[in-house]
Design an enzyme around this catalytic site. Structure first.
Site, PDB file in Angstrom:
ATOM      1  N   GLY A 169       0.838  -1.191   0.000  1.00 32.02           N
ATOM      2  CA  GLY A 169       0.000   0.000   0.000  1.00 32.02           C
ATOM      3  C   GLY A 169       0.870   1.236   0.000  1.00 32.02           C
ATOM      4  N   CYS A 170       0.418   2.265   0.661  1.00 25.17           N
ATOM      5  CA  CYS A 170       1.139   3.525   0.716  1.00 25.17           C
ATOM      6  C   CYS A 170       2.497   3.339   1.382  1.00 25.17           C
ATOM      7  CB  CYS A 170       0.309   4.537   1.509  1.00 25.17           C
ATOM      8  SG  CYS A 170       1.155   6.090   1.774  1.00 25.17           S
ATOM      9  N   PHE A 171       3.552   3.815   0.722  1.00 30.20           N
ATOM     10  CA  PHE A 171       4.885   3.616   1.284  1.00 30.20           C
ATOM     11  C   PHE A 171       5.110   4.408   2.560  1.00 30.20           C
ATOM     12  CE2 PHE A 171       6.586   6.201  -2.626  1.00 30.20           C
ATOM     13  CZ  PHE A 171       6.015   7.381  -2.169  1.00 30.20           C
TER      14      PHE A 171
ATOM     15  N   CYS B 133       3.179   4.413   5.085  1.00 33.54           N
ATOM     16  CA  CYS B 133       2.797   3.479   6.161  1.00 33.54           C
ATOM     17  C   CYS B 133       3.885   2.441   6.395  1.00 33.54           C
ATOM     18  CB  CYS B 133       1.505   2.751   5.803  1.00 33.54           C
ATOM     19  SG  CYS B 133       0.061   3.806   5.608  1.00 33.54           S
TER      20      CYS B 133
END
Length: 179
Positions: free
Chosen positions: A14-16, A18
């Protein structure tokens, strides 16, 4: 990497922002760099191009870790339990191929370990694990403002509502592995 105990792991969940925040708290992790991998567009992609979904790249992190402190297998277990590996091209509200769950291996040993870890964690999920396992071709470092994003922007809404709960989960599940 001058220390022969230092190794690299590259993956996207997902979002890097995070994934980077999670691994910056893990004992034995020396460095985490947000970036892009897995695409086929020529040249160094930009965040804007990645977000279009047209380049084929995933948002990833490249983790430099001391294998005498934490193993690649332990790194992968933390990765697999701090994001949802059962949603195809999605993590929460983030949708698109750039948010896919993927492990990019650096050598055949990492590939073998990744396959074993995926089989071991699969029974703990209600839905099938869809995490891709692929060889690392090229890693492109993301723009500077993406590095240490959570540390520099904790008051930002996305950080408060998405990243902070992931860190709480990390601390609950893997307290013995934290700095």
């Amino acid at each position: 990497m001058t220390n022969k105990n230092m190794q690299l792991a590259t993956f996207g969940g997902g979002c890097f922002w995070c994934t980077e925040a999670v691994f910056l708290e893990v004992k034995g992790v020396e460095k985490v760099v947000s970036g892009y991998s897995g695409g086929d567009a020529p040249g160094h992609p930009t965040y804007r191009e990645i977000c279009s979904g047209l380049t084929g790249h995933a948002e990833v992190v490249q983790v430099t870790f001391d294998a005498h402190v934490i193993s690649y297998e332990e790194i992968l277990v933390i990765f697999m339990t701090t994001h949802d590996p059962t949603t195809l091209n999605r993590q929460g509200a983030d949708k698109g191929t750039q948010y896919r769950s993927v492990i990019y291996y650096h050598n055949e040993k990492q590939k073998d370990i990744a396959e074993i870890v995926l089989k071991e964690v699969a029974p703990y999920y209600e839905n099938p694990v869809v995490t891709e396992i692929s060889p690392l071709d090229v890693f492109y470092e993301a723009e500077d403002y993406h590095q240490d994003y959570y540390r520099n922007n904790q008051e930002q809404g996305y950080c408060s509502f998405v990243i902070t709960p992931k860190l709480a989960k990390l601390r609950k599940l893997h307290a013995d592995k934290l700095k």
